[in-house]
Design a protein around this motif. Structure first.
Motif, mmCIF file in Angstrom:
data_model
loop_
_atom_site.group_PDB
_atom_site.id
_atom_site.type_symbol
_atom_site.label_atom_id
_atom_site.label_comp_id
_atom_site.label_asym_id
_atom_site.label_seq_id
_atom_site.Cartn_x
_atom_site.Cartn_y
_atom_site.Cartn_z
ATOM 1 N N GLY A 1 -39.628 29.604 -36.649
ATOM 2 C CA GLY A 1 -38.960 28.512 -37.336
ATOM 3 C C GLY A 1 -38.918 27.218 -36.576
ATOM 4 N N GLY A 2 -39.352 27.209 -35.311
ATOM 5 C CA GLY A 2 -39.291 26.002 -34.491
ATOM 6 C C GLY A 2 -40.399 25.013 -34.815
ATOM 7 N N ARG A 3 -40.261 23.806 -34.252
ATOM 8 C CA ARG A 3 -41.267 22.775 -34.492
ATOM 9 C C ARG A 3 -42.566 23.143 -33.793
ATOM 10 N NH1 ARG A 3 -44.058 18.508 -32.774
ATOM 11 N NH2 ARG A 3 -44.206 16.643 -34.085
ATOM 12 N N MET A 4 -43.670 23.100 -34.551
ATOM 13 C CA MET A 4 -44.988 23.377 -34.003
ATOM 14 C C MET A 4 -45.601 22.106 -33.439
ATOM 15 S SD MET A 4 -46.937 25.917 -36.676
ATOM 16 C CE MET A 4 -48.427 25.832 -35.663
ATOM 17 N N PRO A 5 -46.450 22.220 -32.422
ATOM 18 C CA PRO A 5 -47.218 21.054 -31.981
ATOM 19 C C PRO A 5 -48.080 20.529 -33.129
ATOM 20 C CG PRO A 5 -47.426 22.853 -30.418
ATOM 21 C CD PRO A 5 -46.760 23.421 -31.629
ATOM 22 N N LEU A 6 -48.321 19.244 -33.129
ATOM 23 C CA LEU A 6 -49.201 18.629 -34.121
ATOM 24 C C LEU A 6 -50.581 18.509 -33.495
ATOM 25 C CD1 LEU A 6 -49.207 17.324 -36.968
ATOM 26 C CD2 LEU A 6 -48.852 15.129 -35.823
ATOM 27 N N SER A 7 -51.556 19.212 -34.066
ATOM 28 C CA SER A 7 -52.889 19.285 -33.473
ATOM 29 C C SER A 7 -53.914 18.534 -34.313
ATOM 30 C CB SER A 7 -53.334 20.742 -33.325
ATOM 31 O OG SER A 7 -52.455 21.449 -32.479
ATOM 32 N N ALA A 8 -54.826 17.851 -33.625
ATOM 33 C CA ALA A 8 -55.909 17.129 -34.285
ATOM 34 C C ALA A 8 -57.187 17.309 -33.475
ATOM 35 C CB ALA A 8 -55.567 15.652 -34.426
ATOM 36 N N LEU A 9 -58.331 17.029 -34.098
ATOM 37 C CA LEU A 9 -59.629 17.089 -33.434
ATOM 38 C C LEU A 9 -60.324 15.750 -33.570
ATOM 39 C CD1 LEU A 9 -60.958 20.544 -34.728
ATOM 40 C CD2 LEU A 9 -59.896 20.066 -32.516
ATOM 41 N N ASP A 10 -60.939 15.304 -32.482
ATOM 42 C CA ASP A 10 -61.754 14.093 -32.491
ATOM 43 C C ASP A 10 -63.152 14.436 -32.003
ATOM 44 O OD1 ASP A 10 -59.322 12.838 -33.073
ATOM 45 O OD2 ASP A 10 -59.882 11.046 -31.957
ATOM 46 N N VAL A 11 -64.143 13.725 -32.527
ATOM 47 C CA VAL A 11 -65.501 13.854 -32.042
ATOM 48 C C VAL A 11 -65.834 12.607 -31.237
ATOM 49 C CG1 VAL A 11 -66.477 12.942 -34.202
ATOM 50 C CG2 VAL A 11 -67.925 14.279 -32.642
ATOM 51 N N PHE A 12 -66.374 12.802 -30.038
ATOM 52 C CA PHE A 12 -66.675 11.712 -29.116
ATOM 53 C C PHE A 12 -68.182 11.555 -28.970
ATOM 54 C CE2 PHE A 12 -62.475 13.089 -28.047
ATOM 55 C CZ PHE A 12 -61.791 11.946 -27.623
ATOM 56 N N ASP A 13 -68.637 10.330 -29.009
ATOM 57 C CA ASP A 13 -70.022 10.013 -28.683
ATOM 58 C C ASP A 13 -70.082 9.754 -27.181
ATOM 59 O OD1 ASP A 13 -72.304 8.034 -28.091
ATOM 60 O OD2 ASP A 13 -72.788 8.738 -30.111
ATOM 61 N N VAL A 14 -70.834 10.579 -26.453
ATOM 62 C CA VAL A 14 -70.843 10.506 -25.001
ATOM 63 C C VAL A 14 -71.438 9.192 -24.502
ATOM 64 C CG1 VAL A 14 -71.763 11.584 -22.917
ATOM 65 C CG2 VAL A 14 -70.914 13.008 -24.782
ATOM 66 N N ILE A 15 -72.440 8.652 -25.196
ATOM 67 C CA ILE A 15 -73.098 7.424 -24.744
ATOM 68 C C ILE A 15 -72.204 6.210 -24.951
ATOM 69 C CG2 ILE A 15 -75.113 5.946 -24.970
ATOM 70 C CD1 ILE A 15 -75.684 8.715 -23.804
ATOM 71 N N SER A 16 -71.690 6.053 -26.154
ATOM 72 C CA SER A 16 -70.909 4.859 -26.478
ATOM 73 C C SER A 16 -69.420 5.010 -26.204
ATOM 74 C CB SER A 16 -71.108 4.500 -27.953
ATOM 75 O OG SER A 16 -70.522 5.494 -28.792
ATOM 76 N N GLY A 17 -68.953 6.257 -26.099
ATOM 77 C CA GLY A 17 -67.523 6.484 -25.942
ATOM 78 C C GLY A 17 -66.758 6.377 -27.245
ATOM 79 N N GLU A 18 -67.454 6.081 -28.343
ATOM 80 C CA GLU A 18 -66.789 5.951 -29.650
ATOM 81 C C GLU A 18 -66.256 7.303 -30.101
ATOM 82 O OE1 GLU A 18 -67.929 4.334 -34.149
ATOM 83 O OE2 GLU A 18 -69.407 4.317 -32.530
ATOM 84 N N ARG A 19 -65.112 7.296 -30.763
ATOM 85 C CA ARG A 19 -64.524 8.541 -31.227
ATOM 86 C C ARG A 19 -64.044 8.407 -32.657
ATOM 87 N NH1 ARG A 19 -59.298 7.726 -27.451
ATOM 88 N NH2 ARG A 19 -57.736 7.183 -29.009
ATOM 89 N N HIS A 20 -64.030 9.549 -33.348
ATOM 90 C CA HIS A 20 -63.568 9.576 -34.737
ATOM 91 C C HIS A 20 -62.695 10.811 -34.927
ATOM 92 C CE1 HIS A 20 -66.298 6.371 -36.029
ATOM 93 N NE2 HIS A 20 -67.254 6.975 -35.316
ATOM 94 N N ARG A 21 -61.581 10.645 -35.619
ATOM 95 C CA ARG A 21 -60.710 11.760 -35.971
ATOM 96 C C ARG A 21 -61.365 12.558 -37.101
ATOM 97 N NH1 ARG A 21 -55.348 12.257 -35.003
ATOM 98 N NH2 ARG A 21 -56.198 11.788 -32.931
ATOM 99 N N LEU A 22 -61.397 13.880 -36.949
ATOM 100 C CA LEU A 22 -61.961 14.725 -37.991
ATOM 101 C C LEU A 22 -60.953 14.867 -39.123
ATOM 102 C CD1 LEU A 22 -63.701 17.629 -36.012
ATOM 103 C CD2 LEU A 22 -64.501 15.304 -36.460
ATOM 104 N N GLU A 23 -61.387 14.496 -40.320
ATOM 105 C CA GLU A 23 -60.510 14.639 -41.479
ATOM 106 C C GLU A 23 -60.158 16.110 -41.676
ATOM 107 O OE1 GLU A 23 -61.520 12.574 -45.134
ATOM 108 O OE2 GLU A 23 -63.021 11.409 -44.021
ATOM 109 N N GLY A 24 -58.940 16.346 -42.151
ATOM 110 C CA GLY A 24 -58.463 17.712 -42.311
ATOM 111 C C GLY A 24 -57.707 18.208 -41.093
ATOM 112 N N THR A 25 -57.651 17.396 -40.006
ATOM 113 C CA THR A 25 -56.876 17.758 -38.826
ATOM 114 C C THR A 25 -55.707 16.788 -38.693
ATOM 115 O OG1 THR A 25 -58.025 16.355 -37.200
ATOM 116 C CG2 THR A 25 -59.055 18.453 -37.778
ATOM 117 N N GLY A 26 -54.796 17.089 -37.780
ATOM 118 C CA GLY A 26 -53.650 16.209 -37.580
ATOM 119 C C GLY A 26 -52.560 16.372 -38.613
#
Length: 752
Positions: A253-278
């Motif tokens: 019944g306690g509060r769960m952590p809020l989890s999300a996933l991001d994908v990172f481009d190693v060359i540019s460092g750009e990142r995007h949140r994966l829809e359906g997470t968070g």
């Protein structure tokens, strides 16, 4: 679960209880019994396939007369992989002296493929070419410190692996986290590249289960929000000044952590949140990248396990598509799902098709879907559960799977079926559990099979089930000489009077049916696993056998609420945790006692760890006239003290079903205790918190009920070392004192 003890007598502190006069002999018999398991290992061979070939190799005779054998699966011929004399002669030239031992001077291969093998002798690495037999020094292959993944932290729960940096497939980078942020570390020069700078202690990034893309240009990592999540104090009592470690811990019944996933481009460092997470109150499970590397697949499970989604996310944008979803009025696997989710999804070829294990019609079975989530075929029919997809042969159009089929409902047999659901065929026939490993070509498989009463055999077979040759087996006479007594299988009715329950009864080696023996119920009955041993070498069966050799009868049975026999059988536990398990076990005991006069139903014990500990306490307070002595290890007594993830799927949220949680609590029943109860708990347990046992102790004190307590300092959910030894021996001596197997009255005259 209490791990099987291999202890040396006389090294442990004396118990405070008074031992029966023959306790030393019984303890010795208990401690000798594990050699049965050691002997059984000779029937278990886990060979490795030589590269991508259909040749398999293994090592025997180490350390004195080591030989590496190889079998060509096509020909079925076994021969040495290496010429021992030739290898030793060449090694003597390189080492400057004769190698040790009589056979090959090593017990493992560092690598092996179709052309060569490498091994280490006296700290030096050598390569042997298989065709010519030539041995030459090889690069050591030792990695520099910068080329090794660094440990970041310990795994949280007992048995969880430590967290390390995650290497990229091309070997150029490690992904790590520090203070809530991600970094890349070069294996070439150890330089670090910062990926994120917005992390914090309560709101940060983690590399746990991070996944690199096949081309090493993208990586998916998790972001976790711990704000508002409760902390569990783990007290380290043995330091000069007590130290407290605070660990994030979600109770029911306690509060769960809020989890999300991001994908990172190693060359540019750009990142995007994966829809359906968070999203709140959901668990994320990473499957991995698609065959073409364009999408990342993951599952999202609602915290009470009633809604499961499969998503595919675009690596360039993070945009996700919902591939399929499942819903249940009770639960989708719950903790059983959490421990087996990796096997739910199996890719089929490179076109995006996949097999999905689901019990949507009441039985676990594989469904074939296309990339878009369109159902193409249902692969199996019938009232039995599929356990796992073992292999998929796309070229020949077959899926291979293990399942609870015939003749026994708990046998694990291997089957194959065409990918359109036709031509289902059973490939193994011997009763018991079959563990298989397919060759790279899928044309052959190795089959290790046994039962709790039959020692293991390892066989090589063709993919259609045709035997090729036996690779290893055990002489049953040696097992009998070591004290092995085959357990007897029994079938009884559950408390409902209708449902068949299957179990095993273990007897002493010197069993006399004219005597009356005390009996112990070795229990778990957690709803995510079966407990009765199905293989010979299962440690639970060895522990039960050890107790039998100490003079007890031991009963093991899988009651309702456990998996493997269909959804309806398991759903008995839904919102009824603690209500049916002990009634089923008590019914089994009553039926066995009615059948067998050698069972003394006035001397009944019970023990278990974790959920088995909960059930032990439950038995002692709900059926005090059935169970007389109990030992509960690392248990909870009230489900409010339970970690959320393992229990909420079966019970729902306590805020929504408080009456169900109240019914499941043994704290309020402490005044019903009549027998002898020993509680054992580790102070550093975060699977089942130490505070749970303290609350049971408080309830027993409040009720004025005598009990015994052993505290294991610095021990987690799996006691190890001296803590394990002390706990296991104390448990055995507790039963010896209170159940007295040294006192065996005669069966009354006229009894059958």
């Amino acid at each position: 679960m209490i791990t099987l003890l291999l202890f040396t007598l006389g090294v442990l502190s004396p118990s405070l209880i008074e031992d029966p006069p023959d306790a030393a002999e019984r303890i010795a018999a208990f401690s000798r019994y594990p050699q049965v398991r050691q002997l059984a290992q000779k029937g278990i061979l886990e060979p490795k396939w030589l590269g991508e070939s259909d040749r398999l190799w293994w090592i025997e005779g180490a350390p004195d007369e080591t030989v590496v054998f190889v079998v060509d699966a096509e020909a079925g011929k076994q021969e040495p992989l290496l010429d021992t004399k030739k290898v030793r002669e060449q090694l003597e030239k390189h080492l400057g002296h004769e190698p040790p031992y009589q056979g090959l001077p090593f017990s493992e291969l560092k690598s092996a493929d179709e052309t060569s093998v490498t091994f280490e002798v006296e700290g030096r690495t050598f390569r042997c070419l298989l065709e010519s037999g030539r041995v030459s020094p090889a690069p050591s292959g030792e990695q520099s410190e910068r080329e090794k993944p660094r440990k970041l932290r310990k795994g949280f729960t007992a048995g969880a692996p430590d967290i390390h940096e995650v290497p990229s497939p091309d070997g150029r980078w490690f992904l790590g986290d520090r203070d809530g942020d991600l970094y890349l570390r070069s294996t070439l020069d150890d330089r670090e590249v910062v990926l994120t700078e917005d992390g914090a202690e309560e709101l940060g990034w983690r590399v746990d289960d991070a996944r690199w893309s096949p081309d090493s240009l993208s990586v998916v990592a998790g972001h976790i929000d711990l704000n508002g999540v409760a902390r569990l104090p783990v007290v380290h009592w043995l330091k000069t000044t007590e130290d407290i470690e605070w660990a994030p811990y979600v109770k029911a019944g306690g509060r769960m952590p809020l989890s999300a996933l991001d994908v990172f481009d190693v060359i540019s460092g750009e990142r995007h949140r994966l829809e359906g997470t968070g999203r709140p109150n959901r668990m994320l499970l990473r499957i991995g990248w698609s065959a073409d590397g364009r999408e990342f697949l993951f599952m999202s499970m609602e915290r009470t396990y009633q809604h499961l989604e499969l998503w595919a996310a675009d690596r360039e944008t993070g945009a996700s598509r919902l591939v399929l979803e499942e819903r249940s009025d009770t639960f989708i696997g719950a903790l059983h799902f959490q421990t087996t989710w990796q096997g739910r999804y199996s890719p089929v070829g490179d076109d995006g098709r996949f097999l999905w294990l689901s019990e949507r019609d009441g039985w676990f079975r594989p469904y074939l879907f296309d990339r878009a989530g369109k159902l193409l075929a249902v692969l199996t029919r019938g009232d039995f559960d599929v356990l796992a997809i073992e292999a998929v042969d796309v070229d020949r159009g077959f899926a291979y799977y293990t399942a609870h089929g015939e003749p026994h409902p708990y046998d694990a047999q291997l089957y194959r079926v065409r990918l359109d659901g036709r031509d289902q065929k059973k490939l193994t026939e011997t009763m018991g559990e079959h563990r298989v490993a397919f060759s790279p070509s899928k044309r052959f498989f190795v089959d290790v099979h046994s039962t709790a009463a039959r020692p293991p055999v390892t066989e090589l077979r063709k993919s259609d089930g045709t035997p090729v040759r036996t690779l290893a087996e055990v002489d049953p006479k040696k097992l009998q000489e070591a004290g092995f007594v085959p357990p007897e299988e029994f079938v009884v009715k559950a408390q409902d009077g209708e449902t068949d329950l299957y179990g095993l009864l273990f007897k002493p080696k010197d069993f006399d049916p004219a005597k009356r023996y005390p009996i112990i119920d070795y229990i778990y009955n957690g709803p995510f696993t079966t407990w009765v041993p199905r293989t010979f070498e299962d440690g639970r069966g060895v522990l039960a056998g050890g107790y039998a050799q100490a003079g007890f009868l031991v009963m093991m049975v899988d009651g309702r609420g456990t998996p493997g026999r269909g959804k309806a059988f398991q759903d008995v536990v839904y919102r009824a945790f603690g209500q049916n398990e002990i009634p089923d076990h008590a019914a089994a005991l009553r039926q066995l006692a009615a059948r067998h006069d050698f069972i003394d139903d006035e001397r009944v014990g019970i023990f278990g760890g974790s959920w088995g500990g909960y059930m032990t306490i439950r038995a002692m307070v709900t059926h005090p006239d059935v169970y007389h002595v109990g030992v509960a290890t690392n248990s909870v007594a009230d489900l409010y003290d339970h970690a959320a993830s393992p229990i909420e799927g079966y019970m729902g949220l306590p805020q929504e079903h408080p009456e169900d949680y109240e019914r499941a609590s043994s704290l309020r029943l402490a005044d019903r205790l009549k027998g002898e109860l020993l509680l054992i708990h580790g102070t550093s347990d975060v699977n089942a918190t130490f505070s749970a046992t303290m609350k049971m102790v408080a309830a027993l004190i409040e009720a004025g009920k005598p009990h015994d307590l052993i505290v294991l300092p610095e021990s987690d959910h799996w006691p190890r070392g001296k803590n394990q030894q002390y706990a296991t021996l104390s448990q055995l001596r507790y039963f010896l004192e209170h159940l007295r197997p040294d006192r065996l009255p005669e069966v009354a005259a006229g009894s059958e």
